[in-house]
Design a protein around this motif. Structure first.
Motif, PDB file in Angstrom:
ATOM      1  N   GLY A   1       0.798  -1.294   0.062  1.00  0.00           N
ATOM      2  CA  GLY A   1       0.017   0.038   0.068  1.00  0.00           C
ATOM      3  C   GLY A   1       0.930   1.219  -0.083  1.00  0.00           C
ATOM      4  N   GLY A   2       2.073   1.197   0.790  1.00  0.00           N
ATOM      5  CA  GLY A   2       2.731   2.370   0.812  1.00  0.00           C
ATOM      6  C   GLY A   2       3.564   2.390  -0.401  1.00  0.00           C
ATOM      7  N   VAL A   3       4.014   1.339  -1.072  1.00  0.00           N
ATOM      8  CA  VAL A   3       4.498   1.658  -2.428  1.00  0.00           C
ATOM      9  C   VAL A   3       3.738   2.150  -3.340  1.00  0.00           C
ATOM     10  CG1 VAL A   3       5.572   0.361  -4.356  1.00  0.00           C
ATOM     11  CG2 VAL A   3       6.184  -0.147  -2.121  1.00  0.00           C
ATOM     12  N   GLY A   4       2.335   1.691  -3.215  1.00  0.00           N
ATOM     13  CA  GLY A   4       1.518   2.274  -4.021  1.00  0.00           C
ATOM     14  C   GLY A   4       0.772   3.746  -3.999  1.00  0.00           C
ATOM     15  N   GLY A   5       0.858   4.153  -2.583  1.00  0.00           N
ATOM     16  CA  GLY A   5       0.672   5.609  -2.558  1.00  0.00           C
ATOM     17  C   GLY A   5       1.640   6.445  -2.812  1.00  0.00           C
ATOM     18  N   ALA A   6       3.022   6.066  -3.019  1.00  0.00           N
ATOM     19  CA  ALA A   6       4.171   7.014  -3.135  1.00  0.00           C
ATOM     20  C   ALA A   6       4.207   6.809  -4.681  1.00  0.00           C
ATOM     21  CB  ALA A   6       5.456   6.331  -2.574  1.00  0.00           C
ATOM     22  N   PHE A   7       3.803   5.795  -5.301  1.00  0.00           N
ATOM     23  CA  PHE A   7       4.020   5.803  -6.676  1.00  0.00           C
ATOM     24  C   PHE A   7       3.039   6.621  -7.412  1.00  0.00           C
ATOM     25  CE2 PHE A   7       1.655   3.662 -10.204  1.00  0.00           C
ATOM     26  CZ  PHE A   7       2.503   3.739 -11.246  1.00  0.00           C
ATOM     27  N   ALA A   8       1.810   6.481  -6.866  1.00  0.00           N
ATOM     28  CA  ALA A   8       0.648   7.544  -7.392  1.00  0.00           C
ATOM     29  C   ALA A   8       1.028   9.015  -7.314  1.00  0.00           C
ATOM     30  CB  ALA A   8      -0.559   7.093  -6.920  1.00  0.00           C
ATOM     31  N   SER A   9       1.617   9.242  -5.972  1.00  0.00           N
ATOM     32  CA  SER A   9       1.629  10.807  -5.666  1.00  0.00           C
ATOM     33  C   SER A   9       3.160  11.143  -6.668  1.00  0.00           C
ATOM     34  CB  SER A   9       2.150  10.916  -4.241  1.00  0.00           C
ATOM     35  OG  SER A   9       2.575  11.960  -3.939  1.00  0.00           O
ATOM     36  N   GLY A  10       4.179  10.150  -6.969  1.00  0.00           N
ATOM     37  CA  GLY A  10       5.194  10.554  -7.497  1.00  0.00           C
ATOM     38  C   GLY A  10       4.857  10.695  -8.896  1.00  0.00           C
ATOM     39  N   LEU A  11       4.018   9.919  -9.401  1.00  0.00           N
ATOM     40  CA  LEU A  11       3.417   9.948 -10.922  1.00  0.00           C
ATOM     41  C   LEU A  11       2.679  11.129 -11.192  1.00  0.00           C
ATOM     42  CD1 LEU A  11       3.761   8.198 -13.414  1.00  0.00           C
ATOM     43  CD2 LEU A  11       1.811   6.936 -12.934  1.00  0.00           C
ATOM     44  N   THR A  12       1.811  11.543 -10.313  1.00  0.00           N
ATOM     45  CA  THR A  12       1.254  12.892 -10.371  1.00  0.00           C
ATOM     46  C   THR A  12       2.139  14.047 -10.672  1.00  0.00           C
ATOM     47  OG1 THR A  12      -0.795  12.095  -9.100  1.00  0.00           O
ATOM     48  CG2 THR A  12      -0.503  14.360  -9.227  1.00  0.00           C
ATOM     49  N   THR A  13       3.075  14.187  -9.833  1.00  0.00           N
ATOM     50  CA  THR A  13       4.138  15.232  -9.876  1.00  0.00           C
ATOM     51  C   THR A  13       4.915  14.810 -11.146  1.00  0.00           C
ATOM     52  OG1 THR A  13       4.588  14.679  -7.529  1.00  0.00           O
ATOM     53  CG2 THR A  13       5.819  16.286  -8.534  1.00  0.00           C
TER      54      THR A  13
END
Lengths: 205, 260
Positions: free
Chosen positions: A134-146
């Motif tokens: 879940g943490g990997v997914g959360g960071a992934f989505a946030s990073g991809l948005t940036t």
């Protein structure tokens, strides 16, 4: 993470609107009317969650939690986050009108992708393993948005490149915090109500 | 305190009725979109200043509280501020001044001003024309404009439950405070906030299950009927023609000054 009207060139705006329309259509296809109450209440919770200010050093940041939205809602995260963006633009003046499509793609696109990539992994194994994914997914989505926001600006002109790079570096701590929060939220949901991650998917299968 | 502005507007509308307030909601949405598309296509400072004046006039004609609306208009997030500040330094052109070895150009400054004017003019018009609607009326109007039915329903549920869930959030926060929680930049804080969000989602899902049962109990059969009929009055047509006229004037200004 809201781009405003007037910053992007026409082709980027139109491309964003077309992609967003496709994403919304995909999301709505997975939402029979039976599931609308669940999707609507969860969409409202993500709206409220995005107003929470989390301390970061001497200041505070507010989070998008789009990764978590994708993990819980799947494709339905697209229309759900889009509705949130419409309400923010209309009632709060965040973002803009012609850039709604671009903003939806930048925020909801990574959410859906995180859902597709990680939703199986977070329901498997122990709650701790689920939380890590879940943490990997959360960071992934946030990073991809940036990255997506920076890419939209760069496509609109070379003059934006220094600003885009600076903002990406400045957002790295935010990405980490998004990951930590998502991991904790997934851990709690796995312990308390694991159905949360299936609630909007049962109809499909 | 309500989050979406609709509720408190109804309280005031008896005493404070602006011109914009009585226009057909469908016309307001369509005109906001038209205006936004026109303003975004402008690039000369004259035309953009004209657009800003038009948006401010619209605000003056509406029942929106001017101070708070303007403050909301100006509030943009860090990303855009950073971009606007960097533009003078990253656009090549005639030097304005030099700071720490970086040269700021006039061209870059003008580009930043253009973006700021466009963004604010559009957002202000959007908040005045559409943001002054009752949130539920917005849903009905979008439905009348042939937005997909399920998207409108999703929006109506979201609008309905934002307030409820904010109360839920406030309750959870209070109970954390009672137990001595104080937010800091620590792992404990982030974990606690994560649990808070997770708990909100769990409660939201359980609430939605109760909602669905309650709906079924009242004969819900997979269709929600939206009752609201809109009719165009001569007044709406006049208002629409005026806005279209303003848009045409802005395009004219652009044609005159944009080429120079």
């Amino acid at each position: 993470m809201h781009i405003v009207d007037g910053a992007l060139t026409g082709p980027v705006v139109i491309g964003g609107a077309v992609l967003a329309a496709g994403g919304i259509a995909m999301g709505l296809r997975q939402l029979p009317l039976e599931k609308i109450p669940a999707a609507g209440v969860l969409s409202a919770s993500f709206f409220v969650a995005s107003l929470i200010h989390v301390p970061l050093g001497p200041s505070s940041v507010h989070l998008i939690l789009n990764g978590l939205a994708g993990l819980v809602l799947g494709w339905a995260a697209f229309p759900a986050l889009f509705v949130g963006l419409v309400l923010q633009a209309v009632f709060f003046g965040f973002g803009g009108l012609t850039v709604l499509g671009v903003n939806a793609v930048n925020i909801a696109g990574p959410a859906v992708l995180a859902g597709l990539l990680f939703s199986r992994l977070i329901t498997r194994g122990t709650p701790v393993q689920g939380a890590v994914w879940g943490g990997v997914g959360g960071a992934f989505a946030s990073g991809l948005t940036t990255v997506a926001v920076a890419a939209c600006l760069m496509l609109s002109g070379d003059a934006f490149i220094p600003a885009a790079k600076l903002v990406f570096v400045a957002h790295i701590p935010v990405i980490i915090i998004e990951g930590l929060l998502t991991a904790a939220a997934v851990y709690l949901a796995r312990k308390v109500k694991p159905e949360l991650f299936h609630s909007l998917r049962e109809v499909q299968s | 305190m309500t989050l979406l502005t609709g509720d408190h507007l109804t309280e005031r509308s008896a005493t404070l009725r602006g011109l914009v307030d009585e226009i057909d909601p469908r016309a307001r949405i369509l005109l906001a979109v038209l205006y936004a598309v026109v303003v975004v296509s402008l690039s000369s400072l004259h035309a953009l200043t004209g657009a800003m004046v038009a948006s401010l006039t619209l605000l003056a004609l509406s029942p929106m509280p001017a101070g708070r609306t303007l403050r909301r208009m100006v509030a943009v997030d860090g990303f855009i501020v950073a971009m606007l500040v960097m533009l003078p330094f990253s656009v090549p052109g005639d030097a304005m001044f030099t700071l720490w070895g970086l040269t700021a150009s006039w061209q870059g400054l003008w580009q930043a001003v253009e973006i700021a004017l466009t963004a604010n003019a559009v957002v202000l018009a959007l908040m005045v024309l559409v943001g002054s609607l009752e949130p539920v009326t917005l849903g009905h109007a979008l439905h009348a404009l042939k937005c997909p039915e399920s998207l409108v329903h999703l929006m109506m549920f979201t609008i309905r439950y934002i307030e409820v869930l904010r109360d839920e959030y406030a309750r959870l926060r209070t109970s954390m405070k009672v137990r001595g929680f104080r937010p800091r930049s620590t792992w404990h804080t982030y974990r606690s906030y994560g649990y808070l969000v997770g708990m909100m989602l769990v409660r939201a899902l359980e609430r939605s299950e109760r909602i669905l049962v309650a709906m079924k109990c009242r004969g819900f059969q997979g269709r929600i009927i939206l009752l609201e009929e809109f009719r165009l009055s001569p007044r709406d047509v006049v208002f629409a023609l005026v806005v279209i006229g303003v848009c045409a004037a802005l395009v004219g200004l652009e044609a005159v000054y944009g080429a120079a």
